[in-house]
Design an enzyme around this catalytic site. Structure first.
Site, PDB file in Angstrom:
ATOM      1  N   ASP A   1      44.217  49.314  60.657  1.00 52.55           N
ATOM      2  CA  ASP A   1      43.978  48.748  59.330  1.00 52.55           C
ATOM      3  C   ASP A   1      45.193  48.035  58.752  1.00 52.55           C
ATOM      4  O   ASP A   1      45.397  48.041  57.537  1.00 52.55           O
ATOM      5  CB  ASP A   1      43.529  49.885  58.388  1.00 52.55           C
ATOM      6  CG  ASP A   1      42.948  49.355  57.087  1.00 52.55           C
ATOM      7  OD1 ASP A   1      42.207  48.354  57.140  1.00 52.55           O
ATOM      8  OD2 ASP A   1      43.229  49.933  56.028  1.00 52.55           O
TER       9      ASP A   1
ATOM     10  N   ASP B   1      50.740  52.221  53.224  1.00 49.15           N
ATOM     11  CA  ASP B   1      49.308  52.487  53.420  1.00 49.15           C
ATOM     12  C   ASP B   1      48.975  52.825  54.876  1.00 49.15           C
ATOM     13  O   ASP B   1      48.480  51.990  55.633  1.00 49.15           O
ATOM     14  CB  ASP B   1      48.460  51.291  52.956  1.00 49.15           C
ATOM     15  CG  ASP B   1      48.558  51.070  51.462  1.00 49.15           C
ATOM     16  OD1 ASP B   1      48.798  52.048  50.732  1.00 49.15           O
ATOM     17  OD2 ASP B   1      48.388  49.919  51.023  1.00 49.15           O
TER      18      ASP B   1
ATOM     19  N   ALA C   1      53.728  60.441  47.992  1.00 47.95           N
ATOM     20  CA  ALA C   1      54.678  59.434  48.452  1.00 47.95           C
ATOM     21  C   ALA C   1      55.464  58.900  47.267  1.00 47.95           C
ATOM     22  O   ALA C   1      54.869  58.485  46.260  1.00 47.95           O
ATOM     23  CB  ALA C   1      53.948  58.293  49.156  1.00 47.95           C
TER      24      ALA C   1
END
Length: 526
Positions: A394, A414, A325
């Site tokens: 999450d 994330d 990324a």
């Protein structure tokens, strides 16, 4: 008498010898007959073939192509369907690609862009930069020998793709729709020479920061489990593995939804020795390399979870899949603010969060800055929909660029714990949308568009992911995961329809549910 006994013994021995020879001949005849029987064993299912391929040592593209031909992986090309008029039908993969192109050509993805004022650009090029104003490059290797001689100027043609990406970030998106720089950027992420690899501090699991000769950097997350392996049902979401293919798939899904709030991510096959161990200047990381009993090169780094020899990351024997990324601008140039999610889970095995016990919880959130005005609430709902589609539980925090204050988009970082289960949906992720009944009108229209057969979400995701380099090894999302996207999209649409029905019963209009951002600029979907 002795002669008769010897004669009988000799006769018995001869009979036994002939019997042994006869049995051997009979066994040989039966075996030969069975050998020539035309009973070829059936090929294993496609999913097993892909899993076995992923287990093998990654070879050159030519070897993979020959392997596919041997096992008949591309059976769709071998058996062409014939239409009623005798003509060959369009290849399913080409059909999916045409759907993706049609989706991105749709007016909902090409709305007129207003002029962007200077204050809405995150960064701008300065003619001359003082030494004290330069980026700290905190993750850069101490040695500069492997880096290119920088000769950039104000002309964008001289900028490497990662710098063009940084300079294109605005108040409302990370990159524009149809940005030609995306192809150049992802290509460099997947092929550019790696000159440095160090472990990123913080976080619960192993991550590396990779540096390239042109000073570009990427976040590296290694492969930890097979693509078709589901998360254990008895495992808590906060103890789950981070998956490299989830990071890649999340970037593609975010782009298909029209958000463009996840930094570009691409898959890459790296040599654990040449591209990590031999170039790292991180002594703590270097000490964790070892060879497994079967000769694979492994390492585990240092982190809160899964950083031990029992959870080591291993090559096959040296090749390792990973997601890359692109890094956002250095914090010294573009500071970011971290926000605690109002619908954050308790991260406890027994305690429930406040939103899980209060049905009217959203009314409190709506009165709390920055959710009491502007687009923050509907921006959050965009993120909720993304998380539900990919089953990401999450999302405890999110980030924004500090320069733009409260009036800006949310960065969807994330996403490694997404796409863990395809056989089960997690309805609690949609709780914010159910409680608030608020959504962007443009988001609603794009979701409806993706539910139509000619733009089906699973088909365009399959097509988009096929562009990633790791697709040559195996599809990044298995078919059950793609089918789950369509199923979950239907749930999102049903949830919004319930909100519209409730608003109508209460005497209100659609404007109670929709945040109007289209203003008749495009024709509604469907």
């Amino acid at each position: 008498m002795k002669w008769r006994i010897c004669y009988r013994s000799r006769t018995i021995c001869l009979l036994l010898a002939f019997l042994t020879i006869f049995l051997h001949l009979l066994l040989g005849f039966v075996s030969l007959h069975m050998y020539y029987q035309p009973c070829d064993p059936p090929l294993p299912p496609r999913t097993h073939i892909l899993r076995d391929l992923a287990h093998t040592k990654h070879t050159s593209a030519g070897s993979r192509d020959s392997f596919r031909k041997e096992i008949g992986e591309d059976s769709r090309n071998m058996s062409v369907s014939v239409g009623h008029l005798g003509g060959a039908r369009e290849d399913p993969e080409e059909l999916d690609l045409s759907k993706l192109q049609a989706l991105f050509d749709h007016p909902l993805y090409n709305m007129p862009s207003p002029h962007i004022p200077e204050e809405d650009w995150l960064l701008k090029v300065k003619a001359k930069v003082k030494a004290s104003e330069k980026s700290s490059l905190m993750w850069m290797s101490a040695s500069k020998e492997a880096y290119e001689d920088v000769q950039w100027d104000s002309n964008s043609d001289s900028h490497p793709p990662w710098l063009r990406f940084h300079l294109n970030i605005t108040r409302w998106q990370l990159y524009p729709h149809g940005d030609p720089n995306m192809e150049l950027l992802t290509q460099q992420l997947s092929t550019h020479r790696i000159v440095s690899a160090v472990q990123k501090s913080g976080g619960t699991q192993l991550k590396l920061v990779i540096s390239f000769p042109n000073y570009g950097q990427a976040m590296f997350k290694p492969m930890k489990q097979e693509r078709d392996e589901e998360t254990n049902y008895n495992l808590y979401y906060f103890s789950d593995f981070e998956r490299h293919n989830a990071e890649i798939a999340a970037f593609h899904l975010d782009r298909i939804l029209g958000y463009r709030r996840i930094p570009p991510v691409v898959g890459r096959l790296v040599d654990v020795v040449k591209e990590i161990k031999d170039v790292t200047t991180d002594r703590k990381l270097a000490r964790t390399f070892f060879k497994s009993p079967v000769g694979s090169v492994c390492f585990y780094g240092q982190c809160s979870y899964y950083c031990s020899t029992e959870h080591a990351v291993c090559g096959r024997p040296r090749d390792l899949e990973a997601s890359m990324a692109v890094m956002l601008p250095d914090l010294s140039l573009a500071a970011r603010r971290t926000w605690r999610s109002p619908w954050r889970r308790s991260y406890s095995r027994s305690k429930l969060a406040k939103w899980e016990t209060e049905a009217d919880y959203c009314s409190t959130v709506k009165k709390t800055p920055p959710y009491d005005k502007g687009t923050r609430l509907v921006d959050f709902m965009d993120m909720v929909i993304l998380d539900f589609l990919m089953s990401n539980m999450d999302r405890h925090h999110y980030e924004t660029f500090e320069k733009f204050g409260n009036d800006t988009f949310l960065i969807h970082l994330d996403n490694g714990r997404a796409f863990g289960r395809h056989s089960k949906d997690e309805p609690s992720i949609l709780t914010p949308l159910e409680q608030c009944c608020r959504i962007r009108h443009s988001t609603w229209q794009r979701l409806r568009l993706l539910s139509q057969p000619q733009y089906r979400l699973s088909d365009v995701m399959r097509a988009s992911l096929s562009h990633d380099p790791l697709h040559k090894v195996a599809p990044l999302l298995s078919e059950p995961h793609l089918a789950a996207l369509d199923r979950r999209l239907k749930t999102v649409l049903e949830t919004v329809n319930k909100c519209l029905k409730t608003a109508a019963e209460d005497g209100g209009g659609d404007d109670q549910v929709f945040f109007e951002d289209l203003k008749d600029t495009v024709k509604p979907a469907g």
